[in-house]
Each structure stands twice: as structure tokens, then as C-alpha cells.
Design a protein around this motif. Structure first.
Motif, PDB file in Angstrom:
ATOM      1  N   GLU A  29     -22.407  58.545  53.535  1.00 22.83           N
ATOM      2  CA  GLU A  29     -21.377  58.870  53.145  1.00 22.83           C
ATOM      3  C   GLU A  29     -20.338  59.412  53.412  1.00 22.83           C
ATOM      4  O   GLU A  29     -19.251  59.252  53.053  1.00 22.83           O
ATOM      5  N   THR A  64     -37.735  64.064  58.392  1.00 25.79           N
ATOM      6  CA  THR A  64     -36.705  64.573  58.138  1.00 25.79           C
ATOM      7  C   THR A  64     -36.375  63.998  56.760  1.00 25.79           C
ATOM      8  O   THR A  64     -37.279  62.658  56.243  1.00 25.79           O
ATOM      9  N   ALA A  65     -37.519  64.537  55.698  1.00 28.78           N
ATOM     10  CA  ALA A  65     -37.078  64.475  54.065  1.00 28.78           C
ATOM     11  C   ALA A  65     -35.870  63.328  53.745  1.00 28.78           C
ATOM     12  O   ALA A  65     -35.101  63.587  54.152  1.00 28.78           O
ATOM     13  N   TYR A  66     -36.198  62.386  52.691  1.00 35.53           N
ATOM     14  CA  TYR A  66     -35.530  61.246  52.046  1.00 35.53           C
ATOM     15  C   TYR A  66     -35.227  61.270  50.848  1.00 35.53           C
ATOM     16  O   TYR A  66     -35.927  60.593  50.362  1.00 35.53           O
ATOM     17  N   GLY A  67     -34.159  61.549  49.718  1.00 34.35           N
ATOM     18  CA  GLY A  67     -34.334  61.003  48.898  1.00 34.35           C
ATOM     19  C   GLY A  67     -33.161  59.722  48.559  1.00 34.35           C
ATOM     20  O   GLY A  67     -34.080  58.825  48.098  1.00 34.35           O
ATOM     21  N   THR A  68     -32.154  59.929  48.698  1.00 30.45           N
ATOM     22  CA  THR A  68     -31.253  58.519  48.158  1.00 30.45           C
ATOM     23  C   THR A  68     -29.722  58.854  49.227  1.00 30.45           C
ATOM     24  O   THR A  68     -29.295  57.702  49.126  1.00 30.45           O
ATOM     25  N   LEU A  72     -23.213  65.387  51.878  1.00 29.84           N
ATOM     26  CA  LEU A  72     -22.060  64.945  52.435  1.00 29.84           C
ATOM     27  C   LEU A  72     -21.878  65.586  53.151  1.00 29.84           C
ATOM     28  O   LEU A  72     -21.293  65.778  53.908  1.00 29.84           O
ATOM     29  N   PRO A 107     -40.452  63.408  43.285  1.00 29.86           N
ATOM     30  CA  PRO A 107     -39.020  63.527  44.003  1.00 29.86           C
ATOM     31  C   PRO A 107     -38.453  63.065  43.916  1.00 29.86           C
ATOM     32  O   PRO A 107     -37.005  62.836  44.193  1.00 29.86           O
ATOM     33  N   ASP A 128     -25.090  67.205  37.227  1.00 30.64           N
ATOM     34  CA  ASP A 128     -24.879  65.985  37.572  1.00 30.64           C
ATOM     35  C   ASP A 128     -24.229  65.989  38.867  1.00 30.64           C
ATOM     36  O   ASP A 128     -22.728  65.607  38.821  1.00 30.64           O
ATOM     37  N   GLY A 137     -33.971  65.369  45.927  1.00 28.61           N
ATOM     38  CA  GLY A 137     -32.968  65.976  47.167  1.00 28.61           C
ATOM     39  C   GLY A 137     -31.710  66.412  46.371  1.00 28.61           C
ATOM     40  O   GLY A 137     -31.219  67.711  46.738  1.00 28.61           O
ATOM     41  N   ALA A 140     -33.196  70.029  46.194  1.00 30.58           N
ATOM     42  CA  ALA A 140     -33.298  70.346  47.851  1.00 30.58           C
ATOM     43  C   ALA A 140     -32.015  71.230  48.846  1.00 30.58           C
ATOM     44  O   ALA A 140     -31.761  72.609  49.534  1.00 30.58           O
ATOM     45  N   ALA A 143     -27.949  71.347  44.414  1.00 29.37           N
ATOM     46  CA  ALA A 143     -26.609  70.651  43.650  1.00 29.37           C
ATOM     47  C   ALA A 143     -26.726  70.932  42.099  1.00 29.37           C
ATOM     48  O   ALA A 143     -27.377  71.969  41.606  1.00 29.37           O
ATOM     49  N   SER A 144     -25.478  70.763  42.133  1.00 31.30           N
ATOM     50  CA  SER A 144     -24.838  71.249  40.532  1.00 31.30           C
ATOM     51  C   SER A 144     -23.858  69.846  40.265  1.00 31.30           C
ATOM     52  O   SER A 144     -24.134  68.784  40.716  1.00 31.30           O
ATOM     53  N   ILE A 199     -41.978  70.212  51.808  1.00 30.92           N
ATOM     54  CA  ILE A 199     -41.247  68.907  50.739  1.00 30.92           C
ATOM     55  C   ILE A 199     -41.410  68.492  50.027  1.00 30.92           C
ATOM     56  O   ILE A 199     -42.741  69.467  49.571  1.00 30.92           O
ATOM     57  N   HIS A 316     -16.576  61.404  38.407  1.00 29.96           N
ATOM     58  CA  HIS A 316     -17.560  60.419  39.014  1.00 29.96           C
ATOM     59  C   HIS A 316     -17.794  59.729  40.344  1.00 29.96           C
ATOM     60  O   HIS A 316     -18.428  60.231  41.185  1.00 29.96           O
ATOM     61  N   GLU A 410     -21.892  73.888  46.572  1.00 34.14           N
ATOM     62  CA  GLU A 410     -23.272  72.409  45.567  1.00 34.14           C
ATOM     63  C   GLU A 410     -23.346  71.920  47.125  1.00 34.14           C
ATOM     64  O   GLU A 410     -24.802  71.470  46.800  1.00 34.14           O
TER      65      GLU A 410
HETATM   66  C1  LIG Z   1     -19.921  60.053  45.599  1.00 35.76           C
HETATM   67  C2  LIG Z   1     -20.581  61.824  45.727  1.00 35.76           C
HETATM   68  C3  LIG Z   1     -20.235  62.631  44.902  1.00 35.76           C
HETATM   69  C4  LIG Z   1     -21.136  63.850  45.057  1.00 35.76           C
HETATM   70  N1  LIG Z   1     -20.673  64.684  43.871  1.00 35.76           N
HETATM   71  C5  LIG Z   1     -21.745  65.905  44.006  1.00 35.76           C
HETATM   72  C6  LIG Z   1     -21.146  67.201  42.916  1.00 35.76           C
HETATM   73  O1  LIG Z   1     -20.749  66.634  41.815  1.00 35.76           O
HETATM   74  N2  LIG Z   1     -22.497  67.701  43.332  1.00 35.76           N
HETATM   75  C7  LIG Z   1     -23.247  68.684  44.375  1.00 35.76           C
HETATM   76  O2  LIG Z   1     -24.396  69.301  44.609  1.00 35.76           O
HETATM   77  N3  LIG Z   1     -23.479  67.085  45.250  1.00 35.76           N
HETATM   78  C8  LIG Z   1     -22.719  66.130  45.488  1.00 35.76           C
HETATM   79  N4  LIG Z   1     -22.858  64.696  46.053  1.00 35.76           N
HETATM   80  C9  LIG Z   1     -23.603  65.251  47.415  1.00 35.76           C
HETATM   81  C10 LIG Z   1     -25.186  65.091  46.788  1.00 35.76           C
HETATM   82  O3  LIG Z   1     -25.581  63.612  46.102  1.00 35.76           O
HETATM   83  C11 LIG Z   1     -26.336  65.741  47.024  1.00 35.76           C
HETATM   84  O4  LIG Z   1     -26.319  67.086  47.678  1.00 35.76           O
HETATM   85  C12 LIG Z   1     -27.617  65.187  46.139  1.00 35.76           C
HETATM   86  O5  LIG Z   1     -28.299  66.271  45.633  1.00 35.76           O
HETATM   87  C13 LIG Z   1     -28.229  64.698  47.589  1.00 35.76           C
HETATM   88  O6  LIG Z   1     -29.788  64.351  46.815  1.00 35.76           O
HETATM   89  P1  LIG Z   1     -30.568  63.132  47.356  1.00 35.76           P
HETATM   90  O7  LIG Z   1     -31.436  62.819  46.832  1.00 35.76           O
HETATM   91  O8  LIG Z   1     -29.454  61.967  48.011  1.00 35.76           O
HETATM   92  O9  LIG Z   1     -30.604  63.449  48.932  1.00 35.76           O
HETATM   93  P2  LIG Z   1     -30.754  63.196  49.939  1.00 35.76           P
HETATM   94  O10 LIG Z   1     -29.218  63.189  50.804  1.00 35.76           O
HETATM   95  O11 LIG Z   1     -31.574  62.256  50.366  1.00 35.76           O
HETATM   96  O12 LIG Z   1     -31.306  64.714  51.503  1.00 35.76           O
HETATM   97  C14 LIG Z   1     -30.482  65.704  50.941  1.00 35.76           C
HETATM   98  C15 LIG Z   1     -31.472  66.926  51.753  1.00 35.76           C
HETATM   99  O13 LIG Z   1     -32.578  67.037  50.725  1.00 35.76           O
HETATM  100  C16 LIG Z   1     -33.613  67.028  51.609  1.00 35.76           C
HETATM  101  N5  LIG Z   1     -34.309  66.372  51.145  1.00 35.76           N
HETATM  102  C17 LIG Z   1     -34.717  65.406  50.465  1.00 35.76           C
HETATM  103  N6  LIG Z   1     -36.154  65.097  49.291  1.00 35.76           N
HETATM  104  C18 LIG Z   1     -35.815  66.128  49.714  1.00 35.76           C
HETATM  105  C19 LIG Z   1     -38.480  66.469  49.255  1.00 35.76           C
HETATM  106  N7  LIG Z   1     -38.700  65.842  48.073  1.00 35.76           N
HETATM  107  N8  LIG Z   1     -38.110  67.180  49.825  1.00 35.76           N
HETATM  108  C20 LIG Z   1     -37.716  68.041  50.137  1.00 35.76           C
HETATM  109  N9  LIG Z   1     -36.237  67.857  50.771  1.00 35.76           N
HETATM  110  C21 LIG Z   1     -35.728  66.998  50.257  1.00 35.76           C
HETATM  111  C22 LIG Z   1     -33.282  66.398  52.554  1.00 35.76           C
HETATM  112  O14 LIG Z   1     -34.245  66.220  53.800  1.00 35.76           O
HETATM  113  C23 LIG Z   1     -32.258  66.654  52.999  1.00 35.76           C
HETATM  114  O15 LIG Z   1     -31.891  68.015  53.820  1.00 35.76           O
HETATM  115  C24 LIG Z   1     -22.317  64.358  45.735  1.00 35.76           C
HETATM  116  C25 LIG Z   1     -22.040  62.610  46.641  1.00 35.76           C
HETATM  117  C26 LIG Z   1     -21.227  61.394  47.124  1.00 35.76           C
HETATM  118  C27 LIG Z   1     -21.703  60.325  46.573  1.00 35.76           C
END
Ligand SMILES: Cc1cc2nc3c(=O)[nH]c(=O)nc-3n(C[C@H](O)[C@H](O)[C@H](O)COP(=O)(O)OP(=O)(O)OC[C@H]3O[C@@H](n4cnc5c(N)ncnc54)[C@H](O)[C@@H]3O)c2cc1C
Length: 455
Positions: A29, A64-68, A72, A107, A128, A137, A140, A143-144, A199, A316, A410
């Protein structure tokens, strides 16, 4: 046989080498270049995750783990190829222990899915991030989001984990007890480790009772300094804010363009109060008394559930609304967090610097925590503009460190923030490297992330 052959034999069609699937997992993104894996694996059980990691460990294939894929700082990008381990099929809520205020999830469950499942229980999971990210994710990346000021971040809301380690063994950390003094806290070492240490295959999460009453509102201030100084006094006065979010005048313009609203282009605070009805009214009144000292105007209550949902959906979507300010570019989001007493200085400095450098930058912030983002528009193909935006981001990081804060509140380190790790951590960085070397000696788990190359 190579790891890839082993995994293909185990997963059949659940290992995809298709170009579009690989590209989808190598996209971000943010402003980072496409970095597709060689293949994407879709495991369905912890045992499959363990077998995949064991196969990769045998021949050094990166995992490399992938959630959604919403992180950023390029965390999920397969910069060294190998396997992208997509956990979206591990998406079951395994237990809701309402009496103990916790839930056990796989997860791949997203934060909104969990809250849908909790609807009948009177409980909710508060963390959120703007995106509907996976809980794996989110843990990992530690986040907040907008409610962290009241309910904490993933650090405070993960009680226990199941994880697959770099040698393919499966461990459990933590317990369902609310606290523990038993040994090293591996749960909180894994939380925030960005898939570099293990993981996460199961999470036990803390739940919270839904508040009896909720009131939300927006209001505006003459200047961003007035808005932030109001926040500082509100937090120092211990008003238990559930949400207190800053949007500066540029961000308001972005919202108006993106969502068709017509908010006055002035700095705003978006607010929410939780508690018993009388407590909520008292909190709002106490807030308004303090805000009056800073020239508050345009108070708008969001009284219905629909109005509140629309308000927070707009907040959001800030990342996308920034896009309306300069279409055709990408958004680089900065993410500093400073001690609350220094927040006004940091935010004003960020606004002034963006203006001086001629950048299109909109500020949003979880300001109750001292955390704010500048969404800066940039064309990654334009090397000079990219360098200017990275310079801006670097100067904000320096400011945060000078004020006693952190370069990321975060979003995490991933690729983009590695260059600040030594400045933020000093000699402690060597101890982080020692942990990585001990836990993942062959460096197969998300290699090239978080820890900067040794010079
Ligand atoms: C519009 C938008 C708004 C956002 N707002 C915020 C916000 O307010 N606060 C915030 O904190 N973030 C925010 N983010 C960033 C993002 O949403 C967070 O970082 C979120 O926690 C990533 O989750 P994901 O499932 O997409 O993980 P991914 O992007 O898929 O992975 C993130 C990392 O976690 C690892 N990972 C994923 N799943 C696992 C697992 N099961 N075990 C071990 N490692 C794993 C991956 O290898 C990678 O290193 C925002 C992003 C966008 C696009």
C-alpha cells in the motif's frame, strides 16, 4: 528435493507459483517497489506451517509471513524471493472465553471478523488500525489505532501465543492468566517481531466489555498548536478519552475531496467518550471546559450509531483520502511518537518543515498517545522528489529521537526505518542481532527486515 518441491507435494494447489498471485503478495500500500515471492503457500494448520518452515530451513529458502499485506513499511514483501506464507486460510475463532474476557483465534482472523463474532457477547476487541488487518499481522507489527489511548496496543492485548520457530518446532508462550512472572516474556518478544523470529499460529487476545454509553464528536481549533495543546492538557488532566484524533487543515481538505464532506479547513479533533451515561456526559463537559481555553469552535455531536460509524470510517480512510490531495502519486506515511508534553513542538515542526520543503503533507494522529503521521504524496519514479520526501521523513525521525520519542509508534521498521535503528537503540541493537542469530541462525524468517545490514 528442494523445499519448493516438498511443499508442492504437501500442499498441492495450495502452493501457487502463478504470476498474479505472487505479484499480489509482493505489492504494498506504500511507496515500495514490487517484490514478489517465488511462490505463495496457503497452509491450513499449525502443523502445515511447521512442515513448510522445516522444509525451508533444510535448504535456506526464505519464508515471509503474510496476513493481509497492509503493512506500511514493506514488512510483508518477499525481497529475497522464497515463500510467502499466506495465513488467510487459518481464520477460525477457536474460543471465546467470555467469563475470562479473552478469545483464542487463528492468525488469519481479521479485527472486524473477530468483532462480528463477539457481537452477542457484550465484549469487543479494541485495537483498530485503519485497515482491516489480520490479527496475526497486527501482533507481528505491534499495531495500534484510535482506541489505544484507552485500551492499549497489541502489546497490552496479546496474552499468549502459539508460534512456529525457525527450525519448525511449535511452542506456546504465555497463558490465559491476566498476568505472570514466569520466565522470559517470549510472548512480547514475538509481538512486534515482524515475522523475523517466528510464525504466529494462534493468539489469545484480551477482550473488553462494550461500554454502556458512547458519545462521539468533532470540533475545530484556530491552529494546530491550539488543538495539540488542548490534547496535552486533556491527557494530563486524566480525562479517560476513548479516542482523541487530530486531523490538520490539509487532511480536512483531503477528507472533503475524498468523502464529499464540507468540513471547514481548520485543524480538528475527532473524539469519543466511553462509560456509564453520566460519566460520558461528565467527560465531554470536562473536555469542553479545557478546549474553551484553546478557542474550540464548531462542536458537532455524532449521536447515532450511523453517524459515529461514518465519522470513524472517514478517519480510517485517511490514508486513501490523502491521495485526493495530489492524485497519481503514492503516500509515504511517517509515524513518529513522542512524549505527550513535547507533542505540540513536534507537530508544529512537522507542518513547518513540510511547507518549507514544498511537500504535500497531511497530518493525522493518535495524539492522545503522542503518535502522529504525515501522509506525504510522492512519485516514487521521481528520484529527486523521493529523496526530498525521505529527507523530510528522516528529519522527523531525528526530531522524535531528540524529544525522547521513537521513529515508529505503530507501523514498525520493515524496510524503511532500518536506517534509524542504531540511532534509536544504540548498543541495544547488538543484543537484538544476538536474539535473531540465536532464534533464526540460518536467517530464513523474513530476511532483510527490521535489522539493518551490519556495516
Ligand atoms: C489504510 C491503512 C491504515 C492503517 N492504519 C494503521 C493504524 O492506525 N495503526 C497501525 O498500527 N497500522 C496501521 N496500518 C498498517 C497495517 O494495517 C498494520 O501494520 C497491520 O498490523 C498489518 O497487518 P497485516 O495483516 O496486513 O500484516 P501484513 O502486512 O501481511 O504483514 C505485516 C508483518 O507481519 C508479519 N506477519 C503477518 N502475519 C504473521 C504471522 N501470523 N506470524 C508472524 N508474522 C506475521 C509479516 O511477515 C510482516 O512482516 C494501516 C495500513 C493501511 C493500509
Amino acid at each position: 528435493m528442494s523445499a519448493m518441491d516438498d511443499i508442492a507435494a504437501m500442499l498441492g494447489p495450495r502452493l501457487s507459483r502463478g504470476a498474479s498471485v505472487c505479484e499480489q503478495h509482493g505489492r504494498s500500500e506504500a511507496h515500495y517497489a514490487l517484490a514478489p515471492p517465488d511462490a505463495v503457500a496457503f497452509p491450513e494448520t499449525p502443523e502445515e506451517v511447521a512442515a513448510i518452515v522445516r522444509a525451508c530451513a533444510a535448504d535456506g529458502t526464505p519464508v515471509t509471513a503474510y496476513g493481509t499485506g497492509t503493512s506500511l513499511e514493506g514488512q510483508h514483501l518477499a525481497i529475497r524471493g522464497g515463500i510467502s506464507l499466506d495465513l488467510s486460510r487459518m481464520d477460525r475463532v477457536l474460543a471465546v472465553n467470555a467469563e475470562d474476557l479473552n478469545a483464542v483465534v487463528q492468525p488469519g482472523v481479521t479485527r472486524t471478523r473477530l468483532n462480528e463474532e463477539l457481537r452477542a457477547t457484550g465484549l469487543f476487541f479494541p485495537v483498530d488500525p485503519g485497515a482491516d488487518a489480520s490479527l496475526g499481522g497486527m501482533a507481528a507489527t505491534r499495531a495500534s489505532g484510535t482506541t489505544a489511548v484507552r485500551y492499549g496496543t497489541m502489546r497490552e492485548n496479546v496474552l499468549a501465543l502459539q508460534a512456529v520457530m525457525a527450525d519448525g518446532s511449535i511452542i506456546r508462550t504465555g497463558s490465559q492468566a491476566r498476568k505472570s512472572s514466569a520466565g522470559y516474556d517470549l510472548t512480547h518478544l514475538l509481538v512486534g517481531s515482524e515475522g523475523t523470529l517466528g510464525i504466529l499460529t494462534e493468539l489469545t487476545l484480551r477482550l473488553h466489555p462494550l461500554p454502556e454509553a458512547v458519545a462521539a464528536a468533532t470540533c475545530r481549533f484556530p491552529t494546530v498548536a491550539d488543538a495539540v495543546n488542548c490534547v496535552i492538557l486533556v491527557i494530563q488532566s486524566a480525562i479517560p478519552m476513548a479516542r482523541i484524533e487530530l486531523v490538520d487543515e490539509m487532511m480536512v481538505r483531503g477528507f472533503n475531496l475524498h468523502s464529499g464532506t464540507d468540513l471547514p479547513e481548520k485543524p480538528h479533533l475527532f473524539l469519543e467518550f466511553h462509560g456509564a451515561p453520566t460519566a460520558v456526559a461528565e467527560q465531554a463537559a470536562a473536555f469542553r471546559e479545557i478546549a474553551a481555553e484553546f478557542g474550540v469552535a464548531g462542536w458537532q455531536d455524532a449521536t447515532t450509531t450511523e453517524a459515529r460509524s461514518a465519522l470513524w470510517a472517514m478517519r480510517h480512510n485517511a490514508h486513501y483520502a490523502t491521495g485526493a490531495l495530489e492524485p497519481g502519486k503514492r503516500t509515504l506515511a511517517t509515524d513518529v511518537c513522542v512524549p505527550i508534553s513535547t507533542l505540540a513542538e513536534a507537530v508544529v515542526e512537522a507542518q513547518d518543515l513540510a511547507r518549507t520543503m514544498g511537500l504535500t503533507s497531511a497530518i493525522v494522529g493518535h495524539v492522545g498517545d503522542g503518535n502522529f503521521h504525515c501522509g506525504v504524496r510522492v512519485n516514487p519514479e521521481d528520484a529527486a522528489e523521493m529523496a526530498r520526501v525521505l529527507d523530510f521523513s528522516g528529519r522527523l525521525a531525528e526530531t522524535a529521537l531528540r524529544l525522547g520519542g521513537t521513529v515508529t509508534g505503530e507501523h514498525g521498521i520493515g524496510l524503511g526505518k532500518q536506517k534509524y535503528m542504531a540511532a534509536e537503540h544504540g548498543p541495544a541493537l547488538a543484543w537484538m542481532r544476538a536474539i535473531k542469530a540465536a532464534w533464526d541462525p540460518a536467517n530464513i524468517l523474513n530476511p532483510g527486515k527490521m535489522l539493518p545490514p551490519e556495516s
